[in-house]
Scaffold this active site. Structure first.
Site, PDB file in Angstrom:
ATOM      1  N   ARG A 114    -143.482  67.031  -3.722  1.00 41.99           N
ATOM      2  CA  ARG A 114    -143.599  67.167  -2.270  1.00 41.99           C
ATOM      3  C   ARG A 114    -142.630  66.189  -1.614  1.00 41.99           C
ATOM      4  O   ARG A 114    -143.045  65.193  -1.022  1.00 41.99           O
ATOM      5  CB  ARG A 114    -145.043  66.913  -1.816  1.00 41.99           C
ATOM      6  CG  ARG A 114    -146.019  67.956  -2.310  1.00 41.99           C
ATOM      7  CD  ARG A 114    -147.375  67.858  -1.661  1.00 41.99           C
ATOM      8  NE  ARG A 114    -148.105  66.656  -2.009  1.00 41.99           N
ATOM      9  CZ  ARG A 114    -149.416  66.510  -1.861  1.00 41.99           C
ATOM     10  NH1 ARG A 114    -150.135  67.516  -1.380  1.00 41.99           N
ATOM     11  NH2 ARG A 114    -150.017  65.384  -2.184  1.00 41.99           N
ATOM     12  N   ASP A 153    -149.235  60.594  -1.190  1.00 44.00           N
ATOM     13  CA  ASP A 153    -148.106  60.901  -0.316  1.00 44.00           C
ATOM     14  C   ASP A 153    -148.497  61.749   0.887  1.00 44.00           C
ATOM     15  O   ASP A 153    -147.722  61.866   1.841  1.00 44.00           O
ATOM     16  CB  ASP A 153    -146.981  61.585  -1.101  1.00 44.00           C
ATOM     17  CG  ASP A 153    -147.467  62.841  -1.831  1.00 44.00           C
ATOM     18  OD1 ASP A 153    -148.634  63.238  -1.622  1.00 44.00           O
ATOM     19  OD2 ASP A 153    -146.696  63.411  -2.622  1.00 44.00           O
ATOM     20  N   ASP A 154    -149.690  62.336   0.871  1.00 40.71           N
ATOM     21  CA  ASP A 154    -150.094  63.194   1.987  1.00 40.71           C
ATOM     22  C   ASP A 154    -151.055  62.504   2.948  1.00 40.71           C
ATOM     23  O   ASP A 154    -151.673  63.159   3.779  1.00 40.71           O
ATOM     24  CB  ASP A 154    -150.734  64.479   1.457  1.00 40.71           C
ATOM     25  CG  ASP A 154    -151.944  64.203   0.572  1.00 40.71           C
ATOM     26  OD1 ASP A 154    -152.200  63.025   0.267  1.00 40.71           O
ATOM     27  OD2 ASP A 154    -152.630  65.164   0.176  1.00 40.71           O
ATOM     28  N   GLU A 176    -159.342  59.991 -11.261  1.00 40.55           N
ATOM     29  CA  GLU A 176    -158.891  58.605 -11.441  1.00 40.55           C
ATOM     30  C   GLU A 176    -159.500  57.688 -10.389  1.00 40.55           C
ATOM     31  O   GLU A 176    -159.754  56.503 -10.646  1.00 40.55           O
ATOM     32  CB  GLU A 176    -157.362  58.532 -11.413  1.00 40.55           C
ATOM     33  CG  GLU A 176    -156.712  58.484 -10.051  1.00 40.55           C
ATOM     34  CD  GLU A 176    -156.696  59.816  -9.319  1.00 40.55           C
ATOM     35  OE1 GLU A 176    -156.195  59.870  -8.185  1.00 40.55           O
ATOM     36  OE2 GLU A 176    -157.185  60.823  -9.886  1.00 40.55           O
ATOM     37  N   ASP A 177    -159.778  58.214  -9.191  1.00 42.48           N
ATOM     38  CA  ASP A 177    -160.399  57.393  -8.156  1.00 42.48           C
ATOM     39  C   ASP A 177    -161.853  57.092  -8.492  1.00 42.48           C
ATOM     40  O   ASP A 177    -162.340  55.978  -8.256  1.00 42.48           O
ATOM     41  CB  ASP A 177    -160.286  58.082  -6.792  1.00 42.48           C
ATOM     42  CG  ASP A 177    -160.715  59.546  -6.843  1.00 42.48           C
ATOM     43  OD1 ASP A 177    -161.041  60.048  -7.936  1.00 42.48           O
ATOM     44  OD2 ASP A 177    -160.721  60.203  -5.785  1.00 42.48           O
TER      45      ASP A 177
END
Length: 814
Positions: free
Chosen positions: A570, A642-643, A727-728
């Site tokens: 992205r 990134d979003d 992963e969070d």
């Protein structure tokens, strides 16, 4: 005659009247003729001459005799039209000037903020210059060598060492030597060879010859070394060696001295997935006691079994038939409390108790425990003298359930950190020796980042960012100071005493010298005003928001944070994310983890006020987000997707909150776990209590990145990589497991959606199913669910507070 006269006089009067009237008419006609002649255009005057005459007239009113009425009106109309045009043009110019004036008036507050920001930068630079001047004359040099104290090489039979100084020659162990270790075997059995391989794998500073070593480890199967020298460790894998005059430190299960290491080196490790869960609390037996010592009178324990209890108290007299390892483990795993007597099997049962969640009740005040001068076994065990055995039943039943579960948890954690397998035991032994000798480890950069652009981390080309500095509507967020890295390896020696308890019992990571320390000591608040302690502080002047925005303040010296931004396929979204971070105060660096392993990036990226570094990775792995890259030079790490679109003031608030809660995850989107039926589920619905913060927008201490990569169970990372999710959740589990604290949510944000993103992991149909399964798997691996609930969020102090006209809030919207 008289009559005629009278008659003639009467006729004369009317004739006079007529004559007067005629004369009057004559004069009027004459006047009119003269008037017309005077205003007529003489035939001998040409039109050009007339126009020239008109153009030379300055006073139209005084020279009207040269004009006709029509011409006067036409000229006046022309003049009126000209004046109107001039007025219109003037009005347009006035409007333009008024627009410029309004624009300038509007820019005045922004320019004042820019001026304040520049003044803040100048002040910060001046302070930094003063600090550099104060520290520039510090002399840096290697320490001197230790003193070589004269010693007589007595024979072992002549003297018995009673302290560590009697068997350690410190002249061979400089604090700058990083503790070089030599290892060999005395006997050549299979077990000794296996241990030799283990030590060679875990020793960070291994040397090949004993004359270069600070510590010499000799692995033996029950045989003492014939050449006993200083700084020797006898690692015994066989029967206990009874030699109290030995100049070596013994590592064995029994027959030990105060400075020896009591450890069962032959304990059999069990896979972690087979560990007994911490819950449910109730177990089949309340107490179990295995009596191995035949010298004790078995009838002395009858009073314990006679105690009234709703759950059985099991006492087993050991024999070859009923004391197999499997039988002992079965009994221990089914009991809440395990009463342990000093015996040859003490360490076997002790480690099994920790592993299986049975609280060890040690019936001895003199029994030595593994690394007991470093590990606080009081958090996981309970000591009683044997004489209190009849009272033990009453004592253990008085324990709160929460205390029992916590002792189970800590005991399991001690076991899994220090004693679970050979590699952990070897690392723990080396760490204990290092703490006794007070020698830091060598800096090991295990996560050297690979630059994405050949040999450069930054893009070859930069594009100008058109986004204006964000002052958040007349609210300054902080000065743009020069970049400053967090001081690394500042606790190389205080870790051995001041922070020793924390390293071994709280964060449980003493094996390597830490780059940073999560909860380092803080100076008193007035230290920022004294000449000898003010270096690095940025005090806030008295006042409200205006003064607050000019300095970082807080309880610690100034610091900055690093953004770690994970991206995949992205580029346009990433560009927008980078531009939004332009001119963000307290930002040290942006690290972009380029997960697009199948293609190279474009050459042009936004040029910001700080470096933007791109890191190349080997695979598209979500665990790359939490790798402690060597390019991260600050304690504070802002993990970003990134979003994610955040206001700069939201980021600054979260950073300030994190600085006061450094051991916790601080962020924005909150989630929680909830139980439906017999299973636990991941839940993203709005709620009044939360237990997780999504790490797509969260502050984390760099030490937790190290713990995630190297200390968290490997099967969790493997699962995250296999499903490309969770992963969070894994990071939230880890931090709550280590701290027993919940994360902290800031601001009212519940979701952070990207309207321009066409693809996202959360849009997958199986997204929530994967996360439900992750929670259940992680709970099984840890043996319990470590997540903790929180019922509040953090906002700025003056948020929604009515203020006087001359005061300003800390932030405008948060």
């Amino acid at each position: 005659m008289a009559i005629k006269l009278n008659g003639s006089s009467r006729s004369f009067v009317p004739s006079l009247r007529v004559s007067a009237f005629l004369i009057f008419i004559f004069f009027v006609i004459t006047y009119i003729i003269i008037y017309n002649v005077s205003f007529s255009e003489p035939s001998w005057i040409t039109q050009d001459a007339l126009k020239q005459n008109i153009e030379n007239l300055d006073d139209y009113d005084a020279s009207c005799s040269g004009y006709s009425i029509g011409r006067i009106l036409r000229e006046q109309k022309r003049i009126l039209a000209s004046v109107r045009l001039e007025l219109t043009e003037s009005q347009v110019k006035i409007e333009e000037i008024r627009t410029v004036q309004e624009e300038l008036q509007r820019l005045i507050p922004q320019k004042q903020l820019e001026l304040s920001a520049l003044e803040g930068e100048i002040e910060a630079a001046q302070r930094q210059l003063e600090e550099l001047r104060e520290t520039q004359n510090v002399k840096v040099f290697l320490p001197f060598s230790p003193l070589q104290i004269p010693r007589e090489l007595e024979q072992p039979s002549q003297i018995s060492p009673n302290q560590l100084d009697d068997i350690i020659d410190y002249s061979r162990c400089s604090i700058s030597s990083f503790m070089p270790v030599y290892v060999d075997i005395i006997t050549s059995g299979q077990s000794e060879k296996e241990w030799l391989n283990v030590f060679q794998e875990v020793i960070p500073n291994l040397v090949e010859t004993p004359d270069k070593a600070c510590i010499k480890i000799h692995i033996s199967n029950g045989i003492a070394s014939p050449n006993t020298t200083f700084n020797s460790i006898l690692f015994n894998v066989g029967s206990p060696i009874i030699n109290f005059q030995s100049k070596s430190i013994h590592v064995q299960a029994s027959k030990i001295r105060s400075f020896d290491f009591p450890v069962d080196v032959n304990h059999i490790a069990v896979e972690k997935v087979d560990l007994t869960p911490l819950l449910p609390f109730q177990r089949e037996n309340l107490i179990s006691l295995i009596v191995d010592n035949t010298e004790l009178n078995f009838s002395a324990f009858s009073s314990l079994s006679a105690e009234p209890s709703r759950r059985p108290i099991v006492i087993v007299k050991c024999s070859q038939e009923n004391c197999s390892l499997e039988r002992r483990r079965q009994l221990i795993g089914s009991s809440t409390f395990c009463f342990l007597l000093p015996s040859e099997m003490f360490f076997q049962d002790f480690l099994s108790s920790l592993q299986l969640g049975c609280i060890p009740i040690i019936l001895s005040n003199s029994q030595l425990l593994p690394f007991q001068d470093l590990i606080d076994w009081r958090r996981a065990t309970y000591r009683l003298p044997l004489a209190r055995l009849p009272e033990a039943h009453f004592i253990v039943q008085s324990f709160e359930i929460s205390d029992i579960i916590e002792m189970r948890r800590v005991g399991r954690l001690f076991y899994e950190t220090y004693l679970a397998d050979r590699h952990l035991l070897a690392r723990s032994l080396l760490a204990a020796l290092r703490y006794k000798l007070q020698i830091p480890t060598r800096e090991v950069r295990r996560n050297q980042a690979i630059p994405l652009f050949n040999s450069s981390f930054t893009a070859p080309k930069g594009s100008v960012v058109n986004v204006q500095a964000n002052f958040d509507d007349e609210y300054l967020l902080g000065p743009l100071e020069s970049r400053v890295e967090s001081t690394s390896y500042a606790y190389n020696f205080t870790e051995f005493q001041l922070y020793s308890y924390d390293f071994w019992n709280i964060i449980m990571s003493p094996h390597y010298t830490k780059e940073f320390l999560v909860n380092a000591a803080e100076l008193p608040t007035e230290a920022e005003f004294f000449e000898d302690t003010k270096i690095g502080f940025r005090p806030i002047e008295p006042g409200s928001g205006a003064e607050f925005s000019k300095a970082l303040g807080g309880n610690r010296q100034r610091e900055q944070f690093t953004v770690v931004l994970l991206t995949y396929e992205r580029d346009a979204v990433l560009t927008g994310a980078l531009e939004r971070l332009h001119q963000l105060p307290y930002l040290n660096k942006i690290i972009v983890v380029w997960n697009n392993v199948n293609r190279d990036p474009p050459d042009t990226w936004p040029s910001l006020h700080i470096p933007v570094e791109f890191i190349r990775v080997a695979e598209n792995n979500l665990n790359n987000r939490f790798v402690p890259w060597d390019r991260i030079e600050t304690e504070a790490v802002l993990s970003l997707d990134d979003d994610i679109d955040l206001m700069q003031q939201e980021i600054i608030l979260a950073f300030r909150v994190w600085r006061e809660n450094r051991d916790r995850i601080v962020g924005f989107p909150a989630r929680h776990h909830a139980r439906y039926g017999d299973s636990m589920f991941y839940n993203s619905n709005h709620t009044c209590q939360m237990s997780m913060i999504l790490t797509g927008a969260a502050f984390i201490h760099k030490n937790y990145l190290t713990a995630y990569t190297y200390e968290m169970p490997a099967e969790i990372r493997e699962h995250v990589n296999s499903i490309k999710n969770c992963e969070d959740i894994a990071m939230n589990y880890l931090v709550s497991h280590l701290t027993r604290k919940p994360p902290i949510k800031t601001t009212s944000r519940w979701t952070l959606k990207c309207p321009t993103c066409t693809e996202s992991l959360y849009k997958e149909g199986t997204h929530f199913e994967k996360r439900h399964e992750c929670m259940r798997l992680f709970t099984k691996i840890y043996g319990y669910n470590p997540l903790k609930f929180s019922q509040f969020r953090a906002d700025s102090i003056l948020f929604k507070t009515r203020l006087p006209q001359n005061h300003q809030k800390c932030f405008k919207y948060v």
